[in-house]
Motif scaffolding. Structure first.
Motif, mmCIF file in Angstrom:
data_model
loop_
_atom_site.group_PDB
_atom_site.id
_atom_site.type_symbol
_atom_site.label_atom_id
_atom_site.label_comp_id
_atom_site.label_asym_id
_atom_site.label_seq_id
_atom_site.Cartn_x
_atom_site.Cartn_y
_atom_site.Cartn_z
ATOM 1 N N ALA A 514 0.882 -1.173 0.000
ATOM 2 C CA ALA A 514 0.000 0.000 0.000
ATOM 3 C C ALA A 514 0.913 1.214 0.000
ATOM 4 O O ALA A 514 1.647 1.450 0.962
ATOM 5 N N MET A 515 0.915 1.980 -1.086
ATOM 6 C CA MET A 515 1.801 3.140 -1.225
ATOM 7 C C MET A 515 1.008 4.338 -1.738
ATOM 8 O O MET A 515 -0.014 4.175 -2.416
ATOM 9 N N GLN A 516 1.512 5.522 -1.456
ATOM 10 C CA GLN A 516 0.850 6.739 -1.905
ATOM 11 C C GLN A 516 1.425 7.224 -3.224
ATOM 12 O O GLN A 516 2.616 7.092 -3.494
ATOM 13 N N ASP A 517 0.521 7.854 -4.051
ATOM 14 C CA ASP A 517 0.971 8.423 -5.311
ATOM 15 C C ASP A 517 1.292 9.903 -5.140
ATOM 16 O O ASP A 517 1.316 10.427 -4.018
ATOM 17 N N LEU A 518 1.541 10.600 -6.233
ATOM 18 C CA LEU A 518 1.915 12.011 -6.186
ATOM 19 C C LEU A 518 0.841 12.892 -5.549
ATOM 20 O O LEU A 518 1.132 13.958 -5.007
ATOM 21 N N ASP A 571 9.195 5.193 -6.616
ATOM 22 C CA ASP A 571 10.387 5.894 -6.135
ATOM 23 C C ASP A 571 10.787 5.298 -4.787
ATOM 24 O O ASP A 571 9.990 5.274 -3.849
ATOM 25 N N THR A 572 12.030 4.822 -4.694
ATOM 26 C CA THR A 572 12.469 4.095 -3.500
ATOM 27 C C THR A 572 13.872 4.525 -3.076
ATOM 28 O O THR A 572 14.557 5.262 -3.792
ATOM 29 N N GLU A 573 14.281 4.061 -1.908
ATOM 30 C CA GLU A 573 15.625 4.301 -1.375
ATOM 31 C C GLU A 573 15.998 5.792 -1.376
ATOM 32 O O GLU A 573 17.068 6.193 -1.820
ATOM 33 N N GLU A 574 15.071 6.610 -0.864
ATOM 34 C CA GLU A 574 15.292 8.047 -0.753
ATOM 35 C C GLU A 574 15.491 8.443 0.711
ATOM 36 O O GLU A 574 14.985 7.782 1.622
ATOM 37 N N ARG A 575 16.200 9.539 0.915
ATOM 38 C CA ARG A 575 16.434 10.070 2.256
ATOM 39 C C ARG A 575 15.939 11.518 2.341
ATOM 40 O O ARG A 575 15.772 12.184 1.318
ATOM 41 N N GLY A 576 15.767 11.994 3.568
ATOM 42 C CA GLY A 576 15.370 13.380 3.765
ATOM 43 C C GLY A 576 13.883 13.592 3.566
ATOM 44 O O GLY A 576 13.089 12.642 3.476
ATOM 45 N N ASP A 577 13.499 14.866 3.438
ATOM 46 C CA ASP A 577 12.081 15.220 3.321
ATOM 47 C C ASP A 577 11.737 15.870 1.991
ATOM 48 O O ASP A 577 10.570 16.088 1.694
ATOM 49 N N ALA A 578 12.757 16.187 1.175
ATOM 50 C CA ALA A 578 12.509 16.971 -0.039
ATOM 51 C C ALA A 578 12.317 16.111 -1.287
ATOM 52 O O ALA A 578 12.006 16.644 -2.352
ATOM 53 N N TYR A 579 12.466 14.799 -1.179
ATOM 54 C CA TYR A 579 12.481 13.979 -2.386
ATOM 55 C C TYR A 579 11.144 13.967 -3.120
ATOM 56 O O TYR A 579 11.100 13.881 -4.353
ATOM 57 N N PHE A 598 5.269 6.339 -4.036
ATOM 58 C CA PHE A 598 6.398 6.534 -3.125
ATOM 59 C C PHE A 598 6.506 5.350 -2.174
ATOM 60 O O PHE A 598 5.530 5.015 -1.478
ATOM 61 N N ASP A 599 7.676 4.700 -2.181
ATOM 62 C CA ASP A 599 7.898 3.579 -1.274
ATOM 63 C C ASP A 599 7.811 4.072 0.169
ATOM 64 O O ASP A 599 8.078 5.236 0.477
#
Length: 665
Positions: A514-518, A571-579, A598-599
């Protein structure tokens, strides 16, 4: 023991007689005169019948001359007389052995990996073989000793006893060869005589440790003690002598090399490298010792250049070492300081073009100034290697940079030189070539490039747009363009692709998620039941992921009107809050018609990747880009790993997977 040694000598004597006879008189290869002296002018005769070169219209050769215990290659043109090919050559005065490789286009005859050899008699010493004859004959067929002709003959090699014999003969009749050949000679003794080798090795050591021994002699003695006799105490005593006689020699160099700092502080590491190379310059060093101890000056210079460019964003160190860069250094540096920052858009293109131009010019200089370490390649082979390297590893980026600043004619000139080597098999190169041709108005050449690139399935999305524009201009509309595009494709290649894809077919339940889209809407796997789904796992920092998007766009657009097929870009393996903002802006800026998910964040971690981690565990995979095609029942049927560079190839690959999956009941 005596009986054993007599048998060994008898065996070697027989080997000597049979090998010399074999090397000097073959039915399809001979010299006139048969007995050859160094400095002679001889006629080499080659009969291609019963060889891989039979019936070839043009036959050439590479001649290898063993001089000063090193191989030097030259190109030889042959003339056909009757059924035979022949050429007159002047044997170098300091040559001990000649070897020949006959060629016709891509075909090679090296006598079934036995080689075509001629041993030289000595012009000045009647009755003796020329200097290097014995050593060349033995080492050329003993690849494990590392002194054969690279890529000439490929087999396990003659026995260690035979190698020992030939080296012993060389040293016996040419005393100045002792220091040059001492380690392979000692290694052959150890391998041939095994437990009985120690007395012989001790005699070798006695010579190496004589009063007037050079540093190289003592280093070889130390090496023999350590590697062959495994006598560390003896090696330590030699080290003491070395440090006393050569306080700034190789052992001091090794100690300083090992003391170069490591860790995460790049400034400290760079300063360590610079200090080492200042106090211990490469000139005059013992190359064998450096190789044995991994003291690689090329790597040191590479590290200084790469790390300095990363730290200071300038290329001062490149300028400092530019004229000493080797062939392999140029290729490595180009990848590190041009290709990577170009793809990641980390450095301004105009700055990168200057760097690229310097490295290209360095390779072009080396092309006309062949270094001695590559003397085993003939001039033609050397030029071919440089040109191939330029075409396959440097030219595409260089053309892109030239096109970017409007230097289209210069880009085209590089493309014209590389195209015969690459053909139409490289999508990135084809794209840059098409840009140059288009900007310069070469319409017919552009059309040929576009159609042949499509045939080879090595076209970019931009190239398809150019082809479509040309079609529209000719026909007055784009009606029928898809059929025209299909007519250009390689039907055999398409079937081969399908056959290969079918071999990799899966049937594994897709992990639930279950993941969210844009827009913040939650999408679940269960929502997609009844549809064929393509999942593309990617990240903002992943260069090949984003490089594959034009091809994925082609695939998405192909199924835009098929409600039974959907694509999700996770979109996966991201860090921070701005991705999330970065992703939204990137998708919009590039006009990609993608559904993005978004993963989820990993529990107790700062990065996302919860879903992808479970996918990796389920499918035994790792890394991105990863594309997974799932059938209407929620089972994964295919995977596509990485990106090979062609938008059309990727689109066709995904389309083939989708079409096969749609047919599954």
């Amino acid at each position: 023991m005596k009986r054993k040694n007599i048998s060994l000598v008898f065996f070697i004597a027989l080997t000597f007689i049979s090998i010399v006879a074999f090397s000097q008189s073959k039915s399809n290869f001979r010299s006139i005169p048969e007995i050859v002296k160094n400095g002679d002018t001889i006629k080499v005769v080659y009969d291609a019948n019963n060889t891989p070169l039979k019936n070839q219209k043009i036959v050439s050769a590479v001649m290898y001359a063993y001089q000063h215990y090193q191989w030097y290659a030259s190109d030889i043109s042959l003339k056909k007389t009757g059924n035979e090919w022949n050429v007159s050559v002047i044997v170098p005065k300091d040559c001990g052995l000649l070897a020949f490789k006959f060629k016709a286009d891509t075909l090679i005859d090296n006598n079934h990996d036995q080689g075509y050899f001629l041993m030289m008699r000595d012009q000045k010493r009647a009755g003796l073989m020329a200097k290097g004859a014995y050593a060349g004959w033995g080492l050329s067929r003993s690849p494990k000793y590392g002194m054969d002709i690279p890529d000439y003959i490929k087999f396990e090699g003659i026995s260690d006893s035979a190698t020992y014999h030939w080296l012993n003969q060389e040293i016996t009749y040419n005393q100045d060869a002792k220091s040059i050949l001492v380690y392979p000679y000692a290694a052959a003794i150890a391998a041939a005589f095994k437990t009985d080798a120690r007395p012989r090795l001790q005699r070798v050591l006695a010579y190496l440790k004589r009063a007037d021994a050079t540093e190289s002699d003592l280093l070889n003695a130390r090496k023999i003690d350590l590697r062959l006799l495994q006598d560390k105490a003896a090696a330590d005593s030699i080290e003491q002598v070395l440090m006393q006689k050569f306080p700034k020699g190789s052992l001091a160099r090794l100690a300083a090399f090992k003391a170069i700092p490591s860790g995460s502080d790049l400034n400290v590491i760079v300063m360590g490298y610079k200090k080492f190379i200042t106090y211990f310059p490469e000139e005059g060093t013992d190359k064998s010792f450096n190789e044995d101890n991994r003291i690689n000056y090329a790597v040191i210079k590479q590290n200084i250049i790469v790390l300095s460019s990363f730290l200071d964003k300038n290329y001062i160190e490149l300028d400092r070492y530019l004229n000493s860069l080797t062939f392999s250094m140029v290729n490595f540096l180009y990848y590190k300081i041009v290709d990577i920052p170009l793809k990641k858009k980390e450095v301004d293109s105009k700055v990168l073009l200057k760097v690229s131009d310097k490295l290209i010019k360095r390779l072009e200089y080396l092309r006309t100034n062949q270094p001695q370490e590559y003397s085993y390649l003939s001039p033609k082979e050397w030029v071919e290697m440089i040109n191939t390297s330029l075409a396959k590893q440097l030219v595409t980026d260089h053309m892109q940079l030239l096109n970017h600043v409007g230097r289209y004619k210069e880009a085209l000139s590089y493309g014209e030189k590389a195209q015969p080597i690459l053909g139409y098999q490289n999508a990135g190169f084809n794209n840059e070539f098409s840009v140059s041709l288009s900007k310069l108005g070469y319409k017919e050449r552009l059309k040929t490039l576009l159609t042949k690139s499509v045939y080879e399935n090595q076209a970019s999305a931009d190239m398809l747009a150019l082809l479509k524009a040309a079609y529209f201009k000719e026909k007055g509309s784009d009606k029928g363009f898809e059929a025209y595009l299909t007519s250009l494709s390689n039907k055999t290649g398409s079937q081969q692709m399908k056959d290969e894809i079918l071999k990799e077919q899966l049937n594994i339940p897709m992990v639930d998620f279950a993941m969210q889209d844009l827009n913040g809407k939650t999408v679940k796997l269960s929502d997609l039941k009844g549809k064929t789904v393509v999942f593309d796992f990617w990240a903002t920092w992943c260069v090949p992921c984003k490089a594959s998007f034009p091809g994925m766009k082609l695939a998405v657009e192909k199924y835009a009107k098929d409600s039974d097929v959907v694509f999700y870009f996770i979109d996966t393996e991201e860090r921070g809050d701005a991705y999330k903002k970065e992703v939204a802006e990137y998708i919009k800026a590039n006009n990609y018609p993608f559904n993005v998910l978004f993963d989820n964040k990993i529990a107790n971690a700062k990065a996302t990747g919860e879903v992808f981690n479970r996918v990796c565990q389920t499918f035994k995979i790792s890394g991105i880009p990863q594309k997974i095609v799932v059938d209407k029942n929620g089972n994964a049927r295919f995977r596509s790993v990485g990106f090979k560079g062609s938008a059309t190839q990727l689109a066709d690959e995904i389309s083939t997977m989708v079409n096969i999956t749609k047919e599954i009941k």
